[in-house]
Design an enzyme around this catalytic site. Structure first.
Site, PDB file in Angstrom:
ATOM      1  N   GLY A  38       0.829  -1.204   0.000  1.00 35.08           N
ATOM      2  CA  GLY A  38       0.000   0.000   0.000  1.00 35.08           C
ATOM      3  C   GLY A  38       0.857   1.245   0.000  1.00 35.08           C
ATOM      4  N   ASP A  39       1.785   1.313   0.945  1.00 35.07           N
ATOM      5  CA  ASP A  39       2.675   2.461   1.035  1.00 35.07           C
ATOM      6  C   ASP A  39       3.607   2.555  -0.164  1.00 35.07           C
ATOM      7  OD1 ASP A  39       2.165   3.984   3.348  1.00 35.07           O
ATOM      8  OD2 ASP A  39       2.921   2.369   4.592  1.00 35.07           O
ATOM      9  N   LEU A  40       4.228   1.444  -0.526  1.00 38.75           N
ATOM     10  CA  LEU A  40       5.232   1.493  -1.584  1.00 38.75           C
ATOM     11  C   LEU A  40       4.601   1.759  -2.943  1.00 38.75           C
ATOM     12  CD1 LEU A  40       7.562  -1.395  -0.393  1.00 38.75           C
ATOM     13  CD2 LEU A  40       7.948   1.069  -0.212  1.00 38.75           C
TER      14      LEU A  40
ATOM     15  N   ALA B 161       1.705   3.518   6.605  1.00 44.77           N
ATOM     16  CA  ALA B 161       2.598   2.771   7.478  1.00 44.77           C
ATOM     17  C   ALA B 161       3.253   1.652   6.719  1.00 44.77           C
ATOM     18  CB  ALA B 161       1.805   2.223   8.654  1.00 44.77           C
TER      19      ALA B 161
END
Length: 408
Positions: free
Chosen positions: A174-176, A408
């Site tokens: 999700g973050d990357l 996160a």
């Protein structure tokens, strides 16, 4: 003579102000730093980026999570909710090229540093705003972490064994995902600025990025209207294309066409499987996935991984042992690519980092400096902004932290 430009520092001379924290935003700014930009990481005086304490494991004063996404930056501590902290940031932005932030929509800091207003105030500035769910819609104001994005955007529904529970991807996808699309957006905006002279506000979100990465899962659903099922390591459109058990571990076979399938089953001593109407074409093999895998598994489990990879690789059948990280970082291929570099950390000494995965004219961008200790360059950067010693002392104070960062 001026210092010659190096191919591995295409963003040299760019100034980036990093107001982000956790992973998505910091990964963008670390990548910009890898590409040569001067990145100033602004952190709260009381603890700084929350990932500094996301451990164990720790290496020196900080968690390894923080060390993974903050190299080649300069750390400055400021209370962004104070008038003095806000003034200092605006001094930074006066000649900055890029600002990156991931303030939760509707939060105090999102109002104080509204990405659209900043874009208007500083016409040449490229402002990247990363959120959990995007700037519009019913989920706009919700805080988000990587696992929330993986769950709400469908990734966990696609990950795991068919008869098991949903599973989070091993990487923080999700973050990357948001970081990589944000990085594309920033660099595209910088290219457009060269043409028009104006920067702009760029937005992306963990949720949008996950939808973009659905690729064939999405188009398959659009075509059939059927809810996809988890396939473990399997592929929805290719068989055999997954992990298999050998006598001493696991390895993958990736058969992308019928000719490769014939080579595979011939090597396994069962050329007749290629003539079985259930398995003759990929379409047939996908329809009869369970039956074919049962046959393959009954043969593959009898020999070790090295036997199968040694047998199949010379035939051009794509196979690979499933490596653990110790094996990956001891692999001669990793060494040959120069993907692991060392940099000196002021506390722990030599620190290994995974380098930027793109080369420029054959040269890989160097890891220029270690992830900074909290506030390590505060006084130097504030002096560059014109602050005297007394003003600097006043600015370097702590205040309560925002408990709801994005990502996160």
């Amino acid at each position: 003579m001026p210092e010659p430009e190096t191919a591995a520092a295409p963003l040299k001379g760019m100034k980036v102000v990093d107001l982000s924290k956790i992973l998505a935003g910091p990964y963008v700014t670390m990548s910009l730093a890898d590409l040569g930009a001067d990145v100033i990481k602004v952190e709260h005086p009381d603890g700084g980026d929350p990932t500094r304490s996301w451990g164990p494991p720790f290496n020196g004063p900080d968690a390894t999570y923080y060390l993974a996404a903050n190299r080649s930056k300069r750390s400055v501590t400021l209370d962004l909710k104070s008038a003095g902290g806000q003034e200092a940031v605006h001094r930074m932005l006066a000649d900055a090229d890029v600002l990156v932030e991931n303030f939760r929509p509707g939060s105090t800091l999102a109002r104080l540093f509204d990405h659209k207003e900043l874009s208007e105030r500083y016409p040449r500035l490229v402002v990247l705003h990363i959120s959990a769910f995007g700037d519009t819609g019913p989920l706009r104001d919700e805080p988000g972490y990587d696992m929330v994005a993986q769950a709400s955007a469908g990734l966990m529904s696609l990950t795991g064994e068919p008869d098991g529970p949903p599973v989070k991807a091993g990487y923080a996808m999700g973050d990357l995902g948001a970081a990589l699309f944000g990085l594309v957006g920033v660099n595209a905006a910088l290219v457009e600025r060269e043409r028009t002279g104006r920067g702009q506000s760029v937005t992306t979100s963990l949720y949008e990025s996950q939808l973009a990465l659905h690729i064939n899962w999405a188009t398959g659903y659009f075509a059939t209207g059927e809810r996809p099922a988890r396939l473990g390591s399997g592929h929805p459109s290719l068989v055999p294309y997954q992990a298999y058990s050998a006598a001493d571990g696991h390895f993958v076979i990736a058969v992308g066409n019928d000719a490769l399938f014939r080579r595979l089953v011939g090597a396994l001593g069962h050329p007749e499987w290629a003539d079985d109407p259930r398995f003759a074409t990929n379409r047939d093999r996908v329809a009869h996935r369970t039956a074919l895998n049962a046959k393959l598994e009954s043969v593959l489990v009898d020999e070790p991984v090295a036997h199968w990879t040694g047998l199949l690789k010379p035939l051009g059948v794509p196979v690979a042992a499933i490596r653990t990280l110790d094996e990956v970082y001891d692999c001669p291929q990793t060494a040959a690519l120069g993907m692991v570099q060392k940099v000196d950390h002021p506390v722990v000494g030599p620190l290994r980092q995974v380098a930027f995965p793109v080369t420029f004219r054959g040269e890989r961008p160097p890891v220029r400096s270690a992830p900074p200790i909290l506030g390590q360059q505060s006084r130097a950067v504030l002096a560059e902004l014109g602050y005297g010693e007394a003003e600097t002392d006043r600015l370097l104070t702590a205040a309560p932290e925002d408990p709801h960062p994005q990502g996160a």
